[in-house]
Design a protein around this motif. Structure first.
Motif, PDB file in Angstrom:
ATOM      1  N   GLU A 100       0.630  -1.048   0.360  1.00  0.00           N
ATOM      2  CA  GLU A 100       0.430  -0.034  -0.419  1.00  0.00           C
ATOM      3  C   GLU A 100       0.989   1.428  -0.010  1.00  0.00           C
ATOM      4  O   GLU A 100       0.891   2.620  -0.893  1.00  0.00           O
ATOM      5  CB  GLU A 100      -0.866   0.279   1.351  1.00  0.00           C
ATOM      6  CG  GLU A 100      -1.907   1.226   1.278  1.00  0.00           C
ATOM      7  CD  GLU A 100      -3.477   1.356   1.675  1.00  0.00           C
ATOM      8  OE1 GLU A 100      -3.400   1.914   2.827  1.00  0.00           O
ATOM      9  OE2 GLU A 100      -3.016   0.270   2.422  1.00  0.00           O
ATOM     10  N   LYS A 101       2.297   1.125   1.052  1.00  0.00           N
ATOM     11  CA  LYS A 101       2.870   3.110   0.692  1.00  0.00           C
ATOM     12  C   LYS A 101       3.541   2.676  -0.557  1.00  0.00           C
ATOM     13  O   LYS A 101       3.551   4.051  -0.965  1.00  0.00           O
ATOM     14  CB  LYS A 101       4.033   2.252   1.730  1.00  0.00           C
ATOM     15  CG  LYS A 101       4.918   2.967   2.797  1.00  0.00           C
ATOM     16  CD  LYS A 101       5.379   3.295   4.016  1.00  0.00           C
ATOM     17  CE  LYS A 101       6.790   2.284   3.585  1.00  0.00           C
ATOM     18  NZ  LYS A 101       7.454   1.678   4.334  1.00  0.00           N
ATOM     19  N   ARG A 102       4.277   1.626  -0.929  1.00  0.00           N
ATOM     20  CA  ARG A 102       4.451   1.850  -2.940  1.00  0.00           C
ATOM     21  C   ARG A 102       3.379   2.288  -3.248  1.00  0.00           C
ATOM     22  O   ARG A 102       3.733   2.705  -4.444  1.00  0.00           O
ATOM     23  CB  ARG A 102       5.380   0.139  -3.007  1.00  0.00           C
ATOM     24  CG  ARG A 102       6.883   0.224  -2.316  1.00  0.00           C
ATOM     25  CD  ARG A 102       6.994  -0.992  -2.027  1.00  0.00           C
ATOM     26  NE  ARG A 102       7.859  -1.448  -1.320  1.00  0.00           N
ATOM     27  CZ  ARG A 102       8.455  -1.432  -0.302  1.00  0.00           C
ATOM     28  NH1 ARG A 102       6.888  -1.166   0.296  1.00  0.00           N
ATOM     29  NH2 ARG A 102       9.444  -1.211   0.259  1.00  0.00           N
ATOM     30  N   ARG A 103       1.924   1.744  -3.551  1.00  0.00           N
ATOM     31  CA  ARG A 103       1.159   1.973  -4.530  1.00  0.00           C
ATOM     32  C   ARG A 103       0.807   3.566  -4.536  1.00  0.00           C
ATOM     33  O   ARG A 103       0.846   3.925  -5.476  1.00  0.00           O
ATOM     34  CB  ARG A 103      -0.003   0.855  -4.145  1.00  0.00           C
ATOM     35  CG  ARG A 103      -1.169   1.451  -5.185  1.00  0.00           C
ATOM     36  CD  ARG A 103      -0.680   0.890  -6.272  1.00  0.00           C
ATOM     37  NE  ARG A 103      -1.895   1.414  -7.619  1.00  0.00           N
ATOM     38  CZ  ARG A 103      -1.348   2.629  -8.185  1.00  0.00           C
ATOM     39  NH1 ARG A 103      -0.820   3.444  -8.532  1.00  0.00           N
ATOM     40  NH2 ARG A 103      -2.244   2.399  -9.056  1.00  0.00           N
ATOM     41  N   GLN A 104       0.563   4.521  -3.257  1.00  0.00           N
ATOM     42  CA  GLN A 104       0.728   5.315  -3.199  1.00  0.00           C
ATOM     43  C   GLN A 104       2.095   6.657  -4.213  1.00  0.00           C
ATOM     44  O   GLN A 104       1.758   7.114  -4.687  1.00  0.00           O
ATOM     45  CB  GLN A 104       0.786   6.091  -2.141  1.00  0.00           C
ATOM     46  CG  GLN A 104      -0.179   5.196  -1.363  1.00  0.00           C
ATOM     47  CD  GLN A 104      -1.612   5.365  -1.952  1.00  0.00           C
ATOM     48  OE1 GLN A 104      -2.498   6.239  -2.559  1.00  0.00           O
ATOM     49  NE2 GLN A 104      -2.560   4.422  -1.532  1.00  0.00           N
ATOM     50  N   ILE A 105       3.377   5.457  -4.193  1.00  0.00           N
ATOM     51  CA  ILE A 105       4.104   6.186  -5.033  1.00  0.00           C
ATOM     52  C   ILE A 105       4.154   6.263  -6.359  1.00  0.00           C
ATOM     53  O   ILE A 105       3.490   6.495  -7.191  1.00  0.00           O
ATOM     54  CB  ILE A 105       5.405   5.888  -4.734  1.00  0.00           C
ATOM     55  CG1 ILE A 105       6.178   6.247  -2.990  1.00  0.00           C
ATOM     56  CG2 ILE A 105       6.512   6.213  -5.762  1.00  0.00           C
ATOM     57  CD1 ILE A 105       6.477   5.375  -1.965  1.00  0.00           C
ATOM     58  N   SER A 106       3.713   4.568  -6.680  1.00  0.00           N
ATOM     59  CA  SER A 106       3.336   4.033  -8.462  1.00  0.00           C
ATOM     60  C   SER A 106       3.036   2.140  -8.352  1.00  0.00           C
ATOM     61  O   SER A 106       4.795   1.880  -7.930  1.00  0.00           O
ATOM     62  CB  SER A 106       4.527   4.921  -9.116  1.00  0.00           C
ATOM     63  OG  SER A 106       5.740   4.157  -9.729  1.00  0.00           O
ATOM     64  N   MET A 107       2.987   2.249  -8.990  1.00  0.00           N
ATOM     65  CA  MET A 107       3.031   0.922  -9.374  1.00  0.00           C
ATOM     66  C   MET A 107       4.247  -0.158  -9.491  1.00  0.00           C
ATOM     67  O   MET A 107       4.739  -1.480  -8.979  1.00  0.00           O
ATOM     68  CB  MET A 107       2.260   0.295 -10.406  1.00  0.00           C
ATOM     69  CG  MET A 107       1.589  -0.780 -10.434  1.00  0.00           C
ATOM     70  SD  MET A 107       0.142  -0.711  -9.208  1.00  0.00           S
ATOM     71  CE  MET A 107      -0.595  -2.721  -9.800  1.00  0.00           C
ATOM     72  N   ALA A 108       4.737   0.780 -10.024  1.00  0.00           N
ATOM     73  CA  ALA A 108       6.204   0.328 -10.552  1.00  0.00           C
ATOM     74  C   ALA A 108       7.439  -0.085  -9.734  1.00  0.00           C
ATOM     75  O   ALA A 108       7.767  -0.597  -9.786  1.00  0.00           O
ATOM     76  CB  ALA A 108       7.179   1.427 -11.345  1.00  0.00           C
ATOM     77  N   VAL A 109       6.917   0.768  -8.451  1.00  0.00           N
ATOM     78  CA  VAL A 109       7.528   0.548  -7.239  1.00  0.00           C
ATOM     79  C   VAL A 109       7.071  -0.798  -6.445  1.00  0.00           C
ATOM     80  O   VAL A 109       8.509  -0.907  -5.543  1.00  0.00           O
ATOM     81  CB  VAL A 109       7.469   1.909  -5.937  1.00  0.00           C
ATOM     82  CG1 VAL A 109       8.657   1.911  -4.928  1.00  0.00           C
ATOM     83  CG2 VAL A 109       7.541   2.831  -6.765  1.00  0.00           C
TER      84      VAL A 109
END
Length: 371
Positions: free
Chosen positions: A94-103
């Motif tokens: 979830e934390k990464r999804r708020q940055i972008s899918m690629a992360v």
């Protein structure tokens, strides 16, 4: 023969894969784009043809952005019940999804390459996030995952100890149970908790913590089931031609429909003891942690089974070749109380008791009162 087997497994996997989106969006027909949405965690269970189960751990969230967006579900499928561990992985997703899918991808790749920790052990994953650098994430697998996904507090907050006993009594006799709530997390938490009350026995029938809308006719099954249904479908459920079932409203904390004999199923003396144990959790304004509540509640129900069937091991007759045979009559007769014996005669007819005894007959080391 082997090819047929592999073909069967492949078909089974494909069937499960097609089912997954239904369970991730059980309310799939009603999704409209929204501007804000509180992320929620829930789980579902898929039962294979051979009776083995896979658990789907889901996090439903709204990806970052502007304007209206459709929520997404991230789902991990595993045959292991380690809810805390998978919940932590989903926090990271979830934390990464708020940055972008690629992360998300490098993190998941790192996970796949790490060995799954043994019970009680941890694994550390290195993870790089733009702007915040490299992080070390420690994932620990509990020694005993039995109560790990269980929140008895979820039940106690919504239902009186009396009603919990009625539900337990119905589950012990393998009846049909329907739970209603609007939130998916409430449904899956409460149903997992009810199933956990049966330990050391296992619910062996249909078990769907959140029923997808297209499968609502599950409630017409003549066989036992334990299912969770969103409150918005209540009208449709009540219109179905169904057999006797216990219908529990988790929003209002009441029973909407019952068979009528729930009060009499469990021996009265043991009911009193369990009620005392259940009400202990909020006595003297003690603030208990979720683990303490779990231990208190679990102990009360395990004690019930120890009192009722704890003597089973001394009624398995072992032959010279090491196979055991359960002596059912002697097992009853060892119980002096009439009310306890009356309950026992019904309980030994259940699927969960038969499966339990089958396992016990295989193991040559009789373990008195040990579960």
């Amino acid at each position: 023969q082997r090819e047929n087997l592999l073909k069967g497994q492949k078909e089974e996997e494909e069937r499960l894969l097609q089912a997954i989106p239904l369970f991730c969006f059980p309310d799939g027909n009603n999704w409209a784009p929204v501007t804000d949405f509180t992320s929620e965690t829930f789980s579902f269970v898929l039962t294979n043809v051979d009776g083995s189960r896979k658990i789907g751990y889901c996090r439903r969230l709204l990806p970052s952005g502007r304007g209206v967006r459709v929520p997404e579900v991230f789902c991990i499928i595993s045959c292991l019940g380690c809810f805390g561990l998978f919940s932590k992985i989903l926090d990271e997703v979830e934390k990464r999804r708020q940055i972008s899918m690629a992360v998300i991808y490098p993190f998941m790749q790192g996970l796949r390459e790490s060995p799954f920790p043994a019970p009680g052990k941890s694994v550390t994953i290195k993870s790089f996030i733009p702007e915040s650098g490299t992080e070390l994430i420690e994932l620990t697998r509990p020694v005993d995952a039995r109560l790990e996904h269980v929140e008895f507090q979820a039940l106690l907050q919504r239902l009186s100890p009396h009603l919990i006993l009625h539900i337990f009594a119905s589950a012990v006799l393998e009846r049909r149970l329907i739970f209603l709530a609007e939130e998916l997390s409430v449904l899956s938490q409460c149903i997992h908790a009810v199933a956990a009350l049966l330990y050391p026995f296992t619910w062996a029938h249909t078990y769907i913590p959140v029923v997808p809308e297209c499968l609502l006719d599950t409630v017409c099954c003549p066989t036992p089931f334990m299912v969770g249904i969103q409150m918005r479908h209540l009208e449709r459920v009540l219109e179905q031609p169904m057999e006797e079932a216990l219908i529990v409203d988790l929003c209002e904390g009441k029973i909407l429909r019952a068979v009528g004999d729930e009060e009499e199923i469990l021996p009265i003396k043991l009911q009193h003891e369990m009620l005392t144990a259940l009400s202990r959790h909020n006595n003297n304004n003690n603030v208990h942690t979720s683990e303490q509540v779990n231990a208190l509640v679990s102990e009360a129900f395990v004690q019930f089974f120890v009192r009722m069937v704890g003597h089973y091991a001394s009624h398995i007759k072992w032959s010279r070749n090491g196979s055991g045979t359960f002596q059912e009559r002697a097992f009853y007769k060892a119980i002096t109380s009439k009310t306890n014996r009356r309950f026992l005669k019904k309980f030994v007819k259940t699927n969960m008791f038969s499966l339990f005894i089958e396992e016990a007959e295989k193991s040559r080391i009789p373990q008195e009162g040990k579960w």
